[in-house]
Design a protein around this motif. Structure first.
Motif, short mmCIF file in Angstrom:
data_model
loop_
_atom_site.label_atom_id
_atom_site.label_comp_id
_atom_site.label_asym_id
_atom_site.label_seq_id
_atom_site.Cartn_x
_atom_site.Cartn_y
_atom_site.Cartn_z
N VAL B 122 36.35 4.39 109.20
CA VAL B 122 35.89 3.92 107.89
C VAL B 122 34.44 3.40 107.95
O VAL B 122 33.62 3.81 107.14
N PRO B 123 34.13 2.50 108.90
CA PRO B 123 32.72 2.04 108.93
C PRO B 123 31.77 3.06 109.54
O PRO B 123 30.57 2.79 109.63
N ALA B 124 32.25 4.24 109.92
CA ALA B 124 31.41 5.19 110.65
C ALA B 124 30.19 5.64 109.85
O ALA B 124 29.07 5.68 110.37
N LEU B 125 30.41 5.98 108.56
CA LEU B 125 29.30 6.51 107.76
C LEU B 125 28.14 5.52 107.64
O LEU B 125 27.01 5.85 108.00
N PRO B 126 28.40 4.29 107.15
CA PRO B 126 27.29 3.34 107.03
C PRO B 126 26.65 3.03 108.38
O PRO B 126 25.43 2.87 108.46
N THR B 139 21.35 7.35 121.71
CA THR B 139 21.18 6.37 122.79
C THR B 139 22.55 5.84 123.21
O THR B 139 23.54 5.99 122.50
N TYR B 140 22.57 5.21 124.39
CA TYR B 140 23.80 4.54 124.81
C TYR B 140 24.19 3.49 123.78
O TYR B 140 25.37 3.30 123.49
N ALA B 141 23.19 2.79 123.25
CA ALA B 141 23.47 1.72 122.30
C ALA B 141 24.26 2.26 121.12
O ALA B 141 25.23 1.63 120.67
N ALA B 142 23.88 3.43 120.63
CA ALA B 142 24.59 4.00 119.49
C ALA B 142 26.05 4.28 119.84
O ALA B 142 26.94 4.14 119.00
N HIS B 206 38.35 5.32 124.60
CA HIS B 206 36.95 5.70 124.42
C HIS B 206 36.53 6.86 125.30
O HIS B 206 35.61 7.59 124.97
N TRP B 207 37.18 7.02 126.43
CA TRP B 207 36.89 8.17 127.28
C TRP B 207 37.24 9.46 126.52
O TRP B 207 36.54 10.46 126.60
N ASN B 208 38.33 9.41 125.77
CA ASN B 208 38.81 10.60 125.08
C ASN B 208 38.19 10.80 123.70
O ASN B 208 38.36 11.84 123.10
N TRP B 212 33.18 9.77 117.23
CA TRP B 212 31.93 9.03 117.16
C TRP B 212 30.80 9.67 117.98
O TRP B 212 29.68 9.84 117.46
N PRO B 213 31.04 10.06 119.23
CA PRO B 213 29.95 10.74 119.97
C PRO B 213 29.43 11.97 119.24
O PRO B 213 28.22 12.24 119.23
#
Lengths: 305, 276, 376
Positions: B122-126, B139-142, B206-208, B212-213
């Motif tokens: 849900v928060p992915a777009l903003p 970046t790693y930060a993202a 998160h490995w899988n 998001w990536p």
């Protein structure tokens, strides 16, 4: 000793030091929560009512237009329908098989750790990589599955992921394969919490067959676990994305278009962020409805307080 | 009675064996295909063992064309970074919610419960828009930032810390420790089971993760293993399933190996984080 | 003879032999308490009788039928578990009905919804409901019958478990420490109630406990078990006053029975630390055992040094050290008796007829009191 150090009478008014410490310790999480979760979520809700596209200078308010468009959007309707079919297939099958595996593993002593590991393996395997393995396995011409089918006499085996008739079924099979082990582990934990004495009591009370004991003890006592597993499997399968993104990109001919993939495509390929946010809201509404249903069911029945 | 038991055990192992084989089928064929030459794959024979052993060529091509270790390193950095931040935020907050009285505590806990309801999509777009404006895409930060706050972790640690005796905290206070000292030196060492359970849960998730990536990363520089397989599949490998299977084997192996070594912990970790 | 017959039961767990050929009979209408320290195998034995646990060799008869290899459901026993083992999702009423429904209704008749329409289901269910009501009333559950176990107190749960056991008149009752989860006051009360139920139901009852007070107050006969063996089976009075084994003597009775290493000389006269006693026995080393209430303060007898005094209300316990004894001897004195101060030298006397002698192997030895002789 402890009561003398912190008199209970002070409960209503926390000591200043403790209150300060409490605030300081929650502050980092609070800021992160605000910036990375709460505000973006509210922003997503706001975006859903705009026609924002990446690069636009300002927000343009369009009210419910995005949702109106959704109603007439054939692609969205298909995605919704496919998601429902996918969820409706994966949930009962992965729960049934997960429960079956858990019961079989629990019923004996031999091979417990081994089979538990085998069924759990897909949960820890890189989904994208395993999707590639499935693609090979299900390949219409060179895939071992169809080779096997041809060997047993099926003349023209299905095209699985490349046919619009079977693509959803194939994805659902992969979905079941992925989440069966997860459900099994939850059921195993639920089973181990059932007191052994109850089975002994059931035997003495005259429950002769394994089925009788399952009905009298296992199934009712597993109730809370089952409810939880059902909810979590529903939510997990509504989120189906990885396999679609890797294997079919919604195709062929939109036959495997699902909610999150449509949202991804609208937002990040076509950059129609407003419309994509509206789809996200529908997705969120579905998830919230599922959680609400679970709470309802929990209040009504399975609570043996 | 004894014969019935043997018959039952045989049926049980038979059934488990059959379904186990079905579950393992993709792995078996993946490994088999990764050792065959392509023309052998195209013949679609059902024999598992390669006629011509081609593993060295296949795996060699993967290592030559794909920065395998680079992807794995990226995965490690991302999962490690996420976990460190998650613990740094969630452990003190969980402790405060469980053991300290402060104004607004109910509000904070309410916010946590509310956060549990919101899927990360849900928060992915903003967040994407914000990251793109800030110029930190790729970046790693993202990759790390959005996952640093885990309301689930806060909730889990709160539940676990509540079960710890108050006396432990009081004794530490009498010994003159600060609240922060109590968190890291008294409470966390006692919360080891919860911490490992959560760590396993977090790393596996998160490995899988691909969603998001896929949004914030382009190109191989910061690609996670999941993205790496995806790139390789669409670019280099094309229809060369043998090489693709070799890549899949390599990328799947690290987490599977970790699982096989610490099987009990994995299963318990998933079960406890799942049920609480 | 209908009841429970346990015949040479052996049970091994790996290398450990938990039951070493145990035999025990419980006659119809009899109440036998099986008492022993935890880990002695008493619960294992009871579970073998119920059929929940398997045995390596031996035989079990219940109600005159051989049931050694039968399923629990086929043994006609009812069992009360230590944890009560009530089904948490069923009301008290439904819990009590389970053993009846399992036996009187077929699998199809027990099906939800469908079962109701099968022939005969209704009459049978009505009969079950009546029997449940009767059992519930007998245990004073009345208003509580529609609650779930989670809404009942420990004592109430216990009653539901008892009602579930008596609702179907079984040939044998098995009770596995049913009182151990109750508080002290309730335990004493429920003790009497269980005895009452047993008298009315009249079935053979095997009652496992680690609490000797329960065993002595409730049972017709007490079986003392230790390390997988039954040491003695006798009436409560006989177990207390006439133990046949040193381990029985030390296990039963509180405070513990006093023991002194002793020896019978060539003439058969018993000596404690060189001091002649008014007792004769077979020559050789032995143990002299005396209950606290059988010792008294006197001007002569066993020399000892007073160590501590404990006031119990109805009596006083005096701890006194004798040179031959590893632990202080304990005397139970009337509360009004003169209390020696710690450190004071005292003499302890006993009536030789009350002394118990045990051989080096722990078996009871015949003792002959020497009345007329004045010694020391």
């Amino acid at each position: 000793m402890s009561d003398a150090a912190l008199p209970r009478a002070a409960t209503s008014r926390a000591p200043v030091g403790e209150a300060l410490a409490g605030l300081m310790l929650t502050l980092p999480a609070g800021i992160a929560y605000l910036v990375l979760l709460l505000l973006p979520t509210l922003a997503a809700v706001t975006l859903a009512f705009t026609d924002y596209e990446l690069g636009m200078p300002a927000l343009n308010w369009i009210g419910l237009d995005n949702f109106r468009e959704m109603l007439s959007d054939r692609g969205f309707a298909i995605a919704l329908r496919n998601t429902v079919i996918y969820v409706g297939t994966v949930t009962p099958l992965s729960i049934g098989l997960g429960l079956g595996a858990a019961l079989l593993i629990e019923a004996g002593t031999r091979g417990r750790a081994f089979f538990r590991a085998v069924f759990f393996l897909p949960v820890v395997s890189l989904t994208v990589a395993m999707a590639a393995a499935w693609q090979y396995l299900l390949h219409p011409t060179i895939g071992p599955l169809n080779a096997l089918l041809r060997q047993v006499g099926v003349t023209d085996p299905p095209f699985w992921l490349s046919s619009s008739d079977t693509v959803l079924l194939s994805l659902a099979a992969i979905g079941v394969w992925e989440s069966l082990g997860y459900n099994m582990v939850l059921f195993l934990a639920g089973l181990s919490a059932i007191p052994r004495e109850l089975y002994a009591a059931a035997e003495v009370d005259g429950a002769r067959s394994a089925f009788d004991r399952f009905r009298l003890v296992t199934w009712p006592l597993l109730g809370p676990t089952t409810l939880f597993v059902v909810t979590i499997t529903l939510i997990r399968s509504v989120r189906v994305f990885d396999t679609v993104a890797v294997l079919t990109q919604g195709g062929p001919n939109k036959a495997s278009e699902v909610l999150l993939y449509t949202m991804y495509r609208e937002g990040f390929t076509y950059l129609r962020l407003g419309y994509s946010a509206a789809i996200t809201l529908v997705f969120l509404a579905i998830v919230l409805a599922l959680v609400w249903l679970q709470t309802k069911a929990m209040d009504r029945k399975i609570h043996y307080g | 009675m004894a014969e019935r038991r043997i018959a039952f055990e045989a049926a049980r192992l038979g059934l488990l064996g059959f379904f186990g084989l079905v579950v393992l089928a993709p792995y078996i064929w993946m490994v088999a295909a990764s050792m065959k030459p392509l023309d052998e794959l195209f013949r679609a024979s059902l024999s598992l063992w390669p006629e011509r052993f081609h593993a060295i060529e296949n795996y060699g091509r993967v290592f030559a064309e794909v920065p395998v270790f680079h992807y794995l390193w990226n995965g490690l950095v991302v999962c490690g970074g996420i976990l460190v931040f998650q613990l740094m935020f969630a452990v003190p907050a969980g402790y405060a919610l469980a053991k300290l009285r402060f104004p607004g505590r109910e509000w904070v806990f309410g916010a946590v419960m509310l956060g549990l309801l919101v899927p990360p999509h849900v928060p992915a777009l903003p967040l994407y828009i914000a990251f793109s404006k800030a110029g930190i895409l790729n970046t790693y930060a993202a990759l790390i930032l959005p996952a640093t706050i885990s309301v689930f972790a806060i909730f889990l640690f709160r539940q676990f810390f509540r079960a710890l005796p108050d006396e432990l905290v009081h004794a530490a206070r009498l010994d003159g420790m600060s609240e922060a000292g109590i968190v890291w030196r008294v409470v966390l060492p006692n919360a080891w089971p919860a911490a490992t359970a959560f760590a396993i849960f977090s790393v596996v998730a998160h490995w899988n993760d691909l969603f998001w990536p896929l949004i914030v990363i382009e190109g191989p520089a910061r690609a996670t293993p999941a993205l790496g397989v995806l790139y390789f599949r669409s670019d280099e490998a094309g229809d060369d399933f043998a090489v693709l299977m070799a890549a899949a084997v390599i990328m799947t192996l690290p987490l599977v190996l970790a699982f096989l070594f610490a099987q009990r912990r994995f299963v318990e970790g998933i079960a406890t984080t799942g049920l609480k | 003879m209908a009841g429970i017959a346990i015949d040479g039961v052996v049970r091994r767990f790996g290398q450990v032999t938990a039951l070493k050929g145990v035999s025990l009979d419980v006659a119809a209408g009899e109440f036998v308490a099986l008492v022993g320290p935890s880990g002695c195998g008493k619960t294992t034995l009871m579970r073998i009788v119920a059929g929940i646990e398997t045995l390596d060799s031996g035989a079990i008869h219940i109600g005159g039928r051989e049931v050694t290899r039968r399923r629990p459901a086929e043994r006609d026993v009812a069992m009360v578990f230590q944890s009560y083992a009530l089904y948490p999702h069923l009301t008290a009423r439904q819990n009590i009905a389970v053993p009846l429904a399992m036996r009187r209704l077929s699998g199809w008749q027990r099906m939800p919804l469908l079962g109701r329409f099968l022939p005969g289901t209704r009459q049978r269910q009505r009969a079950i409901a009546e029997d449940v009501e009767r059992a519930g009333t007998a245990l004073g559950l009345g208003a509580l019958l529609d609650r779930r176990p989670g809404q009942l107190s420990g004592g109430q749960r216990q009653r539901v478990a008892l009602a579930r056991a008596i609702v179907r008149q079984p040939a044998a009752f098995l009770m596995d420490e049913p009182l151990s989860n109750l508080d002290a006051a309730l335990r004493v009360h429920t003790r009497r109630e269980i005895v009452d139920i047993h008298r009315r139901a009249g079935a053979a009852t095997l009652y496992v406990t680690h609490d000797q007070a329960e065993a002595l107050t409730m049972a017709n006969r007490v079986a003392v078990m230790q390390a997988g063996e039954i040491l003695q089976v006798a009436s409560p009075e006989a177990i207390y006053a006439d133990p046949q084994d040193l381990r029985v003597a030390t296990f039963i009775g509180s405070p513990r029975i006093n023991t002194l290493p002793a020896e019978a000389d060539a003439a058969g006269i018993v000596q404690v630390a060189g001091q002649q006693q008014r007792l004769r026995a077979r020559p050789g080393p032995l143990t002299l055992a005396l209950r606290p209430e059988d010792l008294s303060l006197a001007s002569g007898g066993l020399p000892a040094v007073a160590e501590a005094v404990e006031f119990l209300g109805e009596s006083v316990l005096l701890h006194a050290r004798h040179e031959a004894s590893a632990e202080p001897l304990v005397l139970r004195l009337p509360p009004e008796a003169a209390r020696p101060r710690p450190g004071e030298a005292v003499h302890l006397a006993y009536h030789p007829a009350r002394a118990l002698l045990f051989g080096a192997d722990g078996r009871r030895l015949a003792a002959t009191p020497m009345e007329a002789l004045a010694l020391v």
